[in-house]
Design a protein around this motif. Structure first.
Motif, short mmCIF file in Angstrom:
data_model
loop_
_atom_site.label_atom_id
_atom_site.label_comp_id
_atom_site.label_asym_id
_atom_site.label_seq_id
_atom_site.Cartn_x
_atom_site.Cartn_y
_atom_site.Cartn_z
N LEU A 229 -13.99 32.13 6.71
CA LEU A 229 -13.65 33.44 7.29
C LEU A 229 -12.15 33.61 7.51
CD1 LEU A 229 -16.51 33.72 9.95
CD2 LEU A 229 -16.41 34.80 7.69
N LEU A 230 -11.37 32.55 7.26
CA LEU A 230 -9.92 32.57 7.45
C LEU A 230 -9.55 33.00 8.87
CD1 LEU A 230 -8.77 34.09 4.02
CD2 LEU A 230 -9.24 31.72 4.61
N ASP A 231 -10.30 32.49 9.83
CA ASP A 231 -10.09 32.81 11.25
C ASP A 231 -10.28 31.51 12.02
OD1 ASP A 231 -10.34 33.54 13.94
OD2 ASP A 231 -11.33 35.45 13.47
N ALA A 232 -9.16 30.83 12.33
CA ALA A 232 -9.23 29.51 12.93
C ALA A 232 -9.89 29.54 14.30
CB ALA A 232 -7.82 28.91 13.04
N ARG A 233 -9.56 30.54 15.11
CA ARG A 233 -10.11 30.61 16.45
C ARG A 233 -11.63 30.78 16.40
NH1 ARG A 233 -8.77 28.22 20.35
NH2 ARG A 233 -10.96 27.70 20.40
N ARG A 234 -12.11 31.62 15.51
CA ARG A 234 -13.55 31.83 15.39
C ARG A 234 -14.23 30.55 14.92
NH1 ARG A 234 -16.88 35.96 15.60
NH2 ARG A 234 -15.13 37.40 15.86
N GLU A 235 -13.62 29.84 13.98
CA GLU A 235 -14.22 28.59 13.51
C GLU A 235 -14.32 27.57 14.64
OE1 GLU A 235 -13.17 24.89 10.54
OE2 GLU A 235 -12.95 26.92 9.74
N VAL A 236 -13.27 27.44 15.43
CA VAL A 236 -13.31 26.48 16.54
C VAL A 236 -14.40 26.85 17.53
CG1 VAL A 236 -12.02 25.58 18.52
CG2 VAL A 236 -10.90 25.79 16.29
N ASP A 237 -14.49 28.12 17.87
CA ASP A 237 -15.53 28.57 18.80
C ASP A 237 -16.92 28.27 18.26
OD1 ASP A 237 -13.57 29.47 20.52
OD2 ASP A 237 -13.73 31.57 19.91
N LEU A 238 -17.10 28.53 16.97
CA LEU A 238 -18.39 28.27 16.33
C LEU A 238 -18.68 26.77 16.29
CD1 LEU A 238 -20.86 29.27 14.79
CD2 LEU A 238 -19.45 29.43 12.73
N ARG A 239 -17.67 26.01 15.96
CA ARG A 239 -17.80 24.55 15.87
C ARG A 239 -18.29 23.96 17.20
NH1 ARG A 239 -12.23 22.16 14.38
NH2 ARG A 239 -11.86 22.05 16.63
N ARG A 240 -17.78 24.48 18.29
CA ARG A 240 -18.13 23.96 19.61
C ARG A 240 -19.55 24.31 20.03
NH1 ARG A 240 -12.34 25.38 22.62
NH2 ARG A 240 -11.15 23.66 21.64
N ARG A 241 -20.18 25.24 19.33
CA ARG A 241 -21.53 25.66 19.69
C ARG A 241 -22.60 25.06 18.77
NH1 ARG A 241 -21.79 32.01 20.26
NH2 ARG A 241 -23.86 31.43 21.04
N ALA A 261 -7.47 18.31 11.82
CA ALA A 261 -6.93 17.44 12.87
C ALA A 261 -7.78 17.55 14.13
CB ALA A 261 -5.48 17.82 13.16
N GLY A 262 -8.18 18.75 14.49
CA GLY A 262 -9.07 18.96 15.62
C GLY A 262 -8.36 18.97 16.96
N ASP A 263 -9.16 18.96 18.01
CA ASP A 263 -8.64 18.98 19.37
C ASP A 263 -9.47 18.04 20.23
OD1 ASP A 263 -11.05 20.32 19.91
OD2 ASP A 263 -10.12 22.30 19.75
N GLU A 264 -9.31 18.14 21.53
CA GLU A 264 -10.00 17.22 22.44
C GLU A 264 -11.52 17.41 22.42
OE1 GLU A 264 -9.30 21.06 24.43
OE2 GLU A 264 -8.03 19.68 23.26
N GLN A 265 -11.99 18.51 21.84
CA GLN A 265 -13.42 18.78 21.83
C GLN A 265 -14.07 18.62 20.45
OE1 GLN A 265 -14.85 22.17 24.18
NE2 GLN A 265 -12.78 22.43 24.98
N GLY A 266 -13.30 18.21 19.48
CA GLY A 266 -13.90 18.01 18.17
C GLY A 266 -12.98 18.39 17.03
N PHE A 267 -13.51 18.33 15.82
CA PHE A 267 -12.72 18.60 14.62
C PHE A 267 -13.63 19.13 13.53
CE2 PHE A 267 -14.01 14.12 14.56
CZ PHE A 267 -14.68 14.05 13.35
N SER A 268 -13.00 19.63 12.47
CA SER A 268 -13.75 20.08 11.29
C SER A 268 -13.58 19.06 10.17
CB SER A 268 -13.23 21.44 10.81
OG SER A 268 -13.49 22.46 11.75
N HIS A 269 -14.64 18.87 9.41
CA HIS A 269 -14.54 18.19 8.13
C HIS A 269 -14.01 19.24 7.15
CE1 HIS A 269 -16.76 14.65 9.62
NE2 HIS A 269 -17.43 15.54 10.35
N ALA A 270 -14.06 18.99 5.86
CA ALA A 270 -13.44 19.95 4.94
C ALA A 270 -14.24 20.14 3.67
CB ALA A 270 -12.02 19.49 4.59
N LEU A 271 -14.30 21.39 3.22
CA LEU A 271 -14.85 21.75 1.91
C LEU A 271 -13.99 22.93 1.45
CD1 LEU A 271 -18.66 22.17 1.09
CD2 LEU A 271 -16.81 23.22 -0.21
#
Length: 385
Positions: A229-241, A261-271
């Motif tokens: 979605l090219l929206d980092a904030r939305r991806e992080v929010d989704l990732r945390r849920r 790289a991620g943050d204190e609550q997690g990270f993304s893998h990559a495709l």
């Protein structure tokens, strides 16, 4: 030596290519801290007598050789995806053959592979039953090949679904019958305008809730999600849920260093499609991350974002043209030809800037060959040195 490159203003300017490539030797060992897939392009057969609208003609030897290149650096291959011009020159028959050949090659080399499952054999108005059947046909083929399945967004489903309940029904049906956990792919309309309103709503907050409902109903059948979605904030929010055990694979070609790289609550893998031209550089950076060195990882990968943002600029879906240009310049194929004639989809100034940015990063194993090939392309447009 210098090369004259056209700028966005139409004027030619001198550019001096670098002479030292980025030295990244193939390792073969898998990456440790992140699961990383490169969505790989296909190499067209330049000598095939193909008419507009005819089935794609693929150079299978060169296409499979490029996948071996990615595996040699420890990357996984995401096959028959958007980067392979799925729905933009590559039809289902060719995609099915691509899945069979690449999966067999993966077994022979020990490479990781995941393959796209869609509904692109449907070419006209369809019912929900048609959509389910098309998905089932492709899912069966991918599972028989031994690859992990990626359930891609469906143009036919977007056109047919009356609302969120139809998405819940179709995806629930597929997840219940999947033999192994799959990756769910949410491809935004910037990559494919026909996918506007996917998950039953053009409001992304509403669509996100439907997407999460699909996952929550079948968490044991979802390996992960790919978010494009090219929206980092939305991806992080989704990732945390996401439920425990469900991975997030970033498909954000604008913000991938921070998301991986991620943050204190997690990270993304990559495709990622950008990991097609960045394969060796991306593998090098992730190996640094494997040691726990986040700063070193960012120092290696952050400079590549300018190239990625250039290739994926609007209209984003034509990023494949730049990807294939760089594969040619890097020596992974002997021509700049694409299935469907898509090599013409970007302007000469766009291609010239892609060359300049990639050269600046040291992505070309043989900078002189890349310069010579770029000059030959410029000459076709009337630019002489």
């Amino acid at each position: 030596m210098t090369i004259r490159l056209p700028g966005a203003d139409g004027r030619l300017r001198a550019y001096e290519p670098r002479t030292d490539p980025l030295a990244v030797l193939p390792s073969g060992a898998p990456l440790a801290s992140r699961t990383v897939y490169s969505a790989a392009h296909v190499v067209a057969d330049p000598y095939a007598d193909v008419s507009p609208g005819a089935p794609a003609a693929v150079d299978w030897d060169a296409t499979l050789a490029f996948r071996r290149h990615l595996w040699s650096h420890g990357l996984g291959v995401a096959e028959a995806m958007d980067t392979a011009q799925r729905g933009m020159g590559l039809d289902w028959a060719s995609a099915a053959e691509l899945v069979r050949r690449s999966a067999a090659e993966a077994r022979a080399t020990g490479g990781a592979i995941a393959c796209g499952v869609g509904t692109d054999q449907l070419t006209g108005p369809s019912s929900l039953a048609d959509v389910r059947a098309a998905y089932e046909e492709q899912l069966a083929l991918v599972e028989e090949s031994g690859a992990r399945a990626i359930l891609m967004a469906s143009r036919a489903l977007a056109a047919t679904a009356a609302g969120p309940e139809d998405y819940l029904d179709v995806y629930g049906h597929l997840l219940r019958q999947a033999a192994e956990p799959v990756v769910l792919h949410w491809l935004g309309p910037m990559f494919d305008p026909t996918l506007e309103g996917y998950w039953g709503s053009s409001d992304l907050d509403t669509a996100t809730e439907v997407f999460l409902d699909v996952i929550a109903a079948h968490p044991d059948k979802v390996d992960g999600i790919k978010v494009s979605l090219l929206d980092a904030r939305r991806e992080v929010d989704l990732r945390r849920r996401l439920p425990d055990g469900v991975r997030c694979y970033t498909g954000d070609d604008f913000n991938y260093p921070e998301l991986i790289a991620g943050d204190e609550q997690g990270f993304s893998h990559a495709l990622l499609g950008i990991f097609d031209p960045l394969g060796p550089a991306a593998a090098r950076a992730v190996r640094v991350l494997d040691t726990g060195d986040v700063k070193g990882f960012r120092e290696l990968l952050d400079p590549t974002v300018a190239l990625s943002r250039h290739l994926f600029q609007h209209p984003t879906r034509f990023y494949k043209t730049g990807v294939v240009l760089l594969a040619w310049l890097a020596g992974h194929q002997e021509h700049f030809t694409m299935v469907g004639g898509l090599q013409s989809a970007r302007s000469l100034p766009h291609l010239a800037r892609a060359y300049e940015l990639a050269d600046g990063l040291g992505l070309f194993p043989d900078p002189h060959r890349a310069e010579t090939r770029m000059k030959s392309l410029l000459a076709v447009y009337g630019v002489t040195s």
